[in-house]
Design a protein around this motif. Structure first.
Motif, PDB file in Angstrom:
ATOM      1  N   ASP A 182       0.810  -1.209   0.000  1.00 42.15           N
ATOM      2  CA  ASP A 182       0.000   0.000   0.000  1.00 42.15           C
ATOM      3  C   ASP A 182       0.849   1.268   0.000  1.00 42.15           C
ATOM      4  N   GLY A 183       2.182   1.107  -0.050  1.00 37.66           N
ATOM      5  CA  GLY A 183       3.059   2.265  -0.089  1.00 37.66           C
ATOM      6  C   GLY A 183       3.518   2.717   1.275  1.00 37.66           C
ATOM      7  N   ASP A 184       2.990   2.159   2.364  1.00 35.18           N
ATOM      8  CA  ASP A 184       3.400   2.547   3.706  1.00 35.18           C
ATOM      9  C   ASP A 184       4.769   1.967   4.019  1.00 35.18           C
ATOM     10  N   LYS A 185       5.553   2.687   4.780  1.00 36.45           N
ATOM     11  CA  LYS A 185       6.882   2.259   5.179  1.00 36.45           C
ATOM     12  C   LYS A 185       6.824   1.744   6.598  1.00 36.45           C
ATOM     13  N   TYR A 186       7.441   0.549   6.792  1.00 39.39           N
ATOM     14  CA  TYR A 186       7.471  -0.075   8.100  1.00 39.39           C
ATOM     15  C   TYR A 186       8.914  -0.078   8.568  1.00 39.39           C
ATOM     16  N   VAL A 187       9.133   0.404   9.759  1.00 38.26           N
ATOM     17  CA  VAL A 187      10.489   0.563  10.294  1.00 38.26           C
ATOM     18  C   VAL A 187      10.687  -0.468  11.397  1.00 38.26           C
ATOM     19  N   GLU A 188      11.821  -1.164  11.325  1.00 34.34           N
ATOM     20  CA  GLU A 188      12.155  -2.154  12.339  1.00 34.34           C
ATOM     21  C   GLU A 188      13.580  -1.909  12.833  1.00 34.34           C
ATOM     22  N   LEU A 189      13.709  -2.111  14.138  1.00 32.64           N
ATOM     23  CA  LEU A 189      15.035  -2.024  14.768  1.00 32.64           C
ATOM     24  C   LEU A 189      15.642  -3.430  14.762  1.00 32.64           C
ATOM     25  N   VAL A 190      16.780  -3.587  14.153  1.00 30.30           N
ATOM     26  CA  VAL A 190      17.425  -4.912  13.980  1.00 30.30           C
ATOM     27  C   VAL A 190      18.643  -5.005  14.909  1.00 30.30           C
ATOM     28  N   LEU A 191      18.648  -6.103  15.657  1.00 27.96           N
ATOM     29  CA  LEU A 191      19.795  -6.350  16.550  1.00 27.96           C
ATOM     30  C   LEU A 191      20.950  -6.901  15.712  1.00 27.96           C
ATOM     31  N   GLU A 192      22.016  -6.190  15.631  1.00 28.86           N
ATOM     32  CA  GLU A 192      23.179  -6.570  14.819  1.00 28.86           C
ATOM     33  C   GLU A 192      24.263  -7.288  15.633  1.00 28.86           C
ATOM     34  N   LYS A 193      24.255  -7.094  16.915  1.00 30.43           N
ATOM     35  CA  LYS A 193      25.293  -7.697  17.773  1.00 30.43           C
ATOM     36  C   LYS A 193      24.666  -8.062  19.099  1.00 30.43           C
ATOM     37  N   SER A 194      25.068  -9.199  19.618  1.00 28.22           N
ATOM     38  CA  SER A 194      24.496  -9.677  20.868  1.00 28.22           C
ATOM     39  C   SER A 194      24.704  -8.651  21.973  1.00 28.22           C
ATOM     40  N   LEU A 195      23.696  -8.648  22.855  1.00 30.23           N
ATOM     41  CA  LEU A 195      23.728  -7.696  23.952  1.00 30.23           C
ATOM     42  C   LEU A 195      24.353  -8.337  25.181  1.00 30.23           C
ATOM     43  N   ASP A 196      25.014  -7.528  25.951  1.00 34.24           N
ATOM     44  CA  ASP A 196      25.609  -7.979  27.201  1.00 34.24           C
ATOM     45  C   ASP A 196      25.199  -6.988  28.272  1.00 34.24           C
ATOM     46  N   ARG A 197      24.242  -7.439  29.091  1.00 41.64           N
ATOM     47  CA  ARG A 197      23.699  -6.526  30.099  1.00 41.64           C
ATOM     48  C   ARG A 197      24.785  -6.077  31.052  1.00 41.64           C
ATOM     49  N   GLU A 198      25.761  -6.969  31.363  1.00 37.99           N
ATOM     50  CA  GLU A 198      26.811  -6.603  32.294  1.00 37.99           C
ATOM     51  C   GLU A 198      27.773  -5.572  31.682  1.00 37.99           C
ATOM     52  N   GLU A 199      27.886  -5.579  30.388  1.00 39.12           N
ATOM     53  CA  GLU A 199      28.735  -4.617  29.724  1.00 39.12           C
ATOM     54  C   GLU A 199      28.058  -3.260  29.571  1.00 39.12           C
ATOM     55  N   GLN A 200      26.767  -3.296  29.138  1.00 38.30           N
ATOM     56  CA  GLN A 200      25.984  -2.039  28.961  1.00 38.30           C
ATOM     57  C   GLN A 200      24.520  -2.370  29.144  1.00 38.30           C
ATOM     58  N   ALA A 201      23.917  -1.806  30.160  1.00 37.54           N
ATOM     59  CA  ALA A 201      22.520  -2.144  30.478  1.00 37.54           C
ATOM     60  C   ALA A 201      21.516  -1.320  29.683  1.00 37.54           C
ATOM     61  N   VAL A 202      21.888  -0.124  29.226  1.00 32.35           N
ATOM     62  CA  VAL A 202      20.952   0.756  28.527  1.00 32.35           C
ATOM     63  C   VAL A 202      21.651   1.300  27.287  1.00 32.35           C
ATOM     64  N   HIS A 203      20.919   1.278  26.163  1.00 31.65           N
ATOM     65  CA  HIS A 203      21.405   1.852  24.919  1.00 31.65           C
ATOM     66  C   HIS A 203      20.458   2.983  24.488  1.00 31.65           C
ATOM     67  N   ASP A 204      20.971   4.212  24.323  1.00 30.75           N
ATOM     68  CA  ASP A 204      20.180   5.361  23.882  1.00 30.75           C
ATOM     69  C   ASP A 204      20.473   5.645  22.413  1.00 30.75           C
TER      70      ASP A 204
END
Length: 846
Positions: free
Chosen positions: A183-205
């Motif tokens: 229908d021409g609408d654009k859908y935006v998705e956030l893609v995880l490119e690298k595994s997360l490590d909560r102990e390394e960084q708990a919050v990403h802005d």
């Protein structure tokens, strides 16, 4: 991520206006939005083939359907201009094609031309996210490549000016994947490119940027906060990719429209799903809601097919781990017949002449219904019992024209009710009333309410008093029925009407300009003319008679006895031998009034001998009421009251003197016999006269002595100059000689009145200005005053008064009168001191 691309700049400031087509009276223009007030749109005069000089004469004007009139026509140039700033997003929202329709009406030809203006979009809105801050809770066990749906940005513009791309701030864990749907609408998705490590960084802005395709490019941003969690690795899944539902626009608030369902393969708390609506317009957010637990979508506001026929939105299902899924929801609104037709009288003639031919156009009517299909199809009608009919003009325009001759004398005006009915089920209708007034021609003259008028007014009326109000009616209209009044003065009129009567030219009210006098004239005859304001004017006359009514404003006038002009009193003779009923005289009086105001009555008000005479009540005849007695006075004075019969009555008096004697010589003999005493009281009168004369002589003697003493004292004073005897500088009031005494005595004016009865005789000394009688004449013969007189001493003054009175009495007693009245005021001077004695004598009557 890379910076947003820039497109080549365009000539945005250049406004391109094209005339697309002009077929069957339809003209189309195209202008960009945000045009300022007064910008050029098109040349209507040229496109319609009209002469610019005739625009104002032909009554060319714009008629729009909407509540806001966006365009205006310059009559002088024929150009079309916007009346205010044009905002495409405010007018058409997300519609790809935005059109504004209105009509150009040429009133003198009763023609209508349709005009269609397309509003093209410009990039005047930046993309905007519904939420400025997005928060994601992602398990640290999330697999690389996991996708998270993002809320897309909204841009009020359309086409290339809407959202074209998304960009994510630089980071090593996430990237963006933008997909374009069918229908021409654009859908935006956030893609995880690298595994997360909560102990390394708990919050990403992160910062998400949306850009449009305008020139220059506009953008909007939203902040994404990623909180790293553990475990939950399954997102909810909807049962349908698209949910569709149709609903009537008149459903009540709170109605259930549909229920969406999403499942999560996780267990326990990770499988609980909450629902929310996304990508809704501001208006839709006020109409729809979803139950976050059950997924039921219902209405919280009223639906209106005329405002929006289709609502498109997204429903999101999210679990506790912020894994979510989205599905599209389409809600189609079904039209119902809930709008009555609208009737607009775009042009109307308020009045038409009664001699207008059939086929005259009275009004131009436009019909419009906001509903669609059959609900918006409108038919128009008027009553059949009126001399008008409807003629279709253009599209939904109708002309109201006459089809029969008109007669204002039969019908003054018509209230034409126009009824518009649609074809909905059930049908709705509306009405509008057009008032048509008939103009008159002057074919009727004014007619008075009466053939003649007789007015009455009492005399002595106040100036400006209202007499009457005349009324003439004219069956014509307006100026032809506007009646003015005027007075026509007859040549043989005895009274000047211009100074007696006036009329109000507008109301016909008659007013008296002066106070009328019944005794002067009793009626006024004149004519009043009523004239209408037609061309030429018509008029009629009516005769008016004003009758003056009498008032009792004149007192009776005595004709006999007449008032004497030679200082004498008229005397009537009555024989002593008169019998009762003898006619002595008659009082004759007249009254200038009329009617009962002139009816006179007579009565005896006062008489010397009551009961001797009587007066006729209506005849005024004075007759003897009994025989004359010897004790009766020879002269009788009668006062007769003459009174009219008015309300209140007015009266006058007449004095009649009657002498009881058989002839004139007898009267004289009776008067001469008055000197002899005829009754026992005459001796008393003699004694009184002697006493008064003695007192007067004593008083004059006292005066002479007093003056002599004063003269002697003055001669012995050092002020006396023997060589020049003069009295200048010395008050003359200190000297009195014989001449002064004579002046003193002469200063009294003697009034003597004789009557046939000694008891009525009088000798009066009136008051006069005798206080300063001395002059600087020869004072030889002055007599010194008696030394026994002391000024200011009451006893001395009384003795002097007695001497003066005795002196005067002795003079008077020598046969002139038998009674004396002495009233005087003596001023006695003593070295500037004034002693005043009042009322020295009193009136004595025998």
């Amino acid at each position: 991520s890379s910076s947003p691309p820039r497109k080549p700049s365009s000539l945005f400031c250049l406004i391109l206006v094209n005339v697309w087509e002009a077929v069957s009276g339809q003209i189309r223009y195209s202008i960009p939005e945000e045009m300022q007030k007064g910008s050029y749109v098109g040349n209507i005069a040229k496109d319609l083939g009209l002469d610019i000089k005739d625009l104002s004469d032909r009554g060319v004007r714009i008629v729009g359907r909407g509540r806001t009139q966006y365009f205006t026509l310059n009559i002088k140039s024929g150009h079309l201009y916007p009346t205010e700033r044009v905002d495409r997003e405010q007018i058409c929202g997300q519609l790809e094609t935005c059109l504004l329709n209105f009509e150009i009406i040429v009133e003198d030809k009763m023609k209508v031309f349709g005009v269609e203006v397309e509003i093209t979009d410009i990039n005047d809105n930046a993309p905007r996210f519904q939420e400025d801050e997005l928060e994601f809770r992602i398990s640290e066990l999330a697999a690389v490549g996991t996708r998270y749906s993002l809320e897309g940005a909204q841009d009020a513009d359309v086409g290339t000016n809407s959202v074209q791309g998304y960009y994510l701030s630089s980071n090593k864990h996430f990237s963006l994947d933008v997909q374009t749907g069918a229908d021409g609408d654009k859908y935006v998705e956030l893609v995880l490119e690298k595994s997360l490590d909560r102990e390394e960084q708990a919050v990403h802005d992160l910062i998400l940027t949306a850009t449009d395709g305008g020139d220059p490019v506009r953008s909007g941003t939203a902040q994404i906060r990623v909180i790293v969690l553990d475990a939950n690795d399954n997102a909810p899944v909807f049962s349908q990719a698209v949910y569709k539902v149709s609903v009537l626009e008149n459903v009540p608030i709170g109605s259930l429209l549909l229920t969406v369902n999403a499942t999560d393969p996780d267990e326990a708390i990770n499988s609980e799903v909450t629902y929310s609506l996304r990508k809704m317009k501001d208006k839709a957010s006020q109409i729809f809601q979803v139950d976050s637990k059950t997924g039921k979508i219902s209405t919280v506001g009223n639906l209106d097919y005329e405002e929006a026929a289709l609502y498109e939105m997204e429903v999101q299902a999210k679990d506790v781990g912020d894994l979510s899924a989205r599905s599209k929801v389409l809600i189609a609104v079904i039209d119902v017949n809930d709008n009555a037709p609208e009737i607009t009288v775009t042009s109307a003639i308020k009045s038409v002449s009664e001699d207008s031919p059939p086929g005259t156009v009275i009004a131009l009517i436009n019909l419009h219904d906001r509903d669609s299909a059959e609900n918006g199809e409108v038919t128009c009608s008027i009553p059949r019992n009126i001399p008008f009919w409807l003629q279709k003009s253009f599209d939904n325009y109708y002309s109201l024209v006459t089809d029969k001759p008109l007669d204002r004398e039969q019908v003054l005006d018509y209230n034409v009710t126009v009824t518009a009915t649609d074809r909905g089920t059930p049908p709705l209708s509306s009405t509008a009333t057009i008032l048509v007034q008939l103009l008159d021609i002057n074919d009727n003259a004014p007619i008075f309410n009466q053939t003649s008028y007789t007015l009455y007014s009492t005399e002595n009326n106040p100036r400006g008093a209202s007499l009457c109000s005349l009324k003439a009616n004219d069956p014509d209209w307006r100026e032809n029925a506007r009646v003015t009044y005027s007075i026509i003065e007859e040549d043989r009129s005895e009274v000047s009407l211009s100074s007696s009567i006036s009329i109000n030219s507008e109301t016909g009210a008659l007013y008296a300009l002066r106070s009328f006098d019944y005794e002067q004239f009793r009626e006024i005859r004149f004519q009043v003319q009523a004239q209408d304001g037609g061309s030429p004017p018509l008029s009629s006359n009516v005769s008016v008679t004003l009758i003056i009514l009498d008032q009792n404003d004149n007192t009776p006038h005595i004709l006999h006895p007449s008032f004497p002009t030679d200082d004498s009193t008229g005397v009537e003779l009555a024989p002593r031998s008169s019998e009762p009923g003898y006619l002595v005289t008659k009082v004759v009086a007249v009254d200038a009034d009329s009617g009962q105001n002139a009816w006179l009555s007579y009565q005896l008000l006062k008489a010397t001998e009551p009961g001797l005479f009587s007066v006729g009540l209506h005849s005024g005849e004075i007759r003897t009421a009994r025989y004359f007695l010897d004790k009766d006075a020879l002269k009788q004075s009668l006062v007769v009251l003459v009174k009219d019969n008015g309300q209140p009555p007015l009266s006058a008096t007449a004095t009649v003197t009657v002498v009881m004697a058989d002839s004139i010589p007898e009267i004289l003999s009776d008067l001469s016999s008055l000197s002899a005493p005829t009754d026992p009281q005459s001796s008393l009168t003699l004694y009184l006269v002697i006493a008064v004369a003695s007192v007067s002589c004593l008083f004059f003697t006292f005066i002479i002595v007093l003056l002599a003493l004063r003269l002697r004292r003055w001669r012995n004073s050092p002020l006396f100059d023997s060589s020049s005897v003069t009295f200048s500088g010395v008050p003359a009031s200190q000297f009195v000689g014989l001449d002064g005494v004579r002046a003193f005595l002469h200063s009294y004016s003697h009034e003597v009145s004789l009557t046939t009865d000694s008891r009525k005789s009088q000798f009066n000394f009136p008051k006069s200005n005798y206080s300063n009688t001395l002059t600087n004449e020869d004072n030889s013969g002055m007599l010194p005053m008696s030394s026994k007189f002391a000024p200011g001493d009451p006893k001395s003054e009384a003795e002097a008064l007695g001497e003066v009175s005795l002196c005067i009495d002795s003079l008077v007693y020598q046969g002139f009168l038998k009674s004396i009245s002495f009233n005087s005021k003596l001023d006695i001077y003593d070295t500037g001191t004034i002693a005043t004695m009042n009322n020295i004598g009193e009136k004595e009557s025998a």
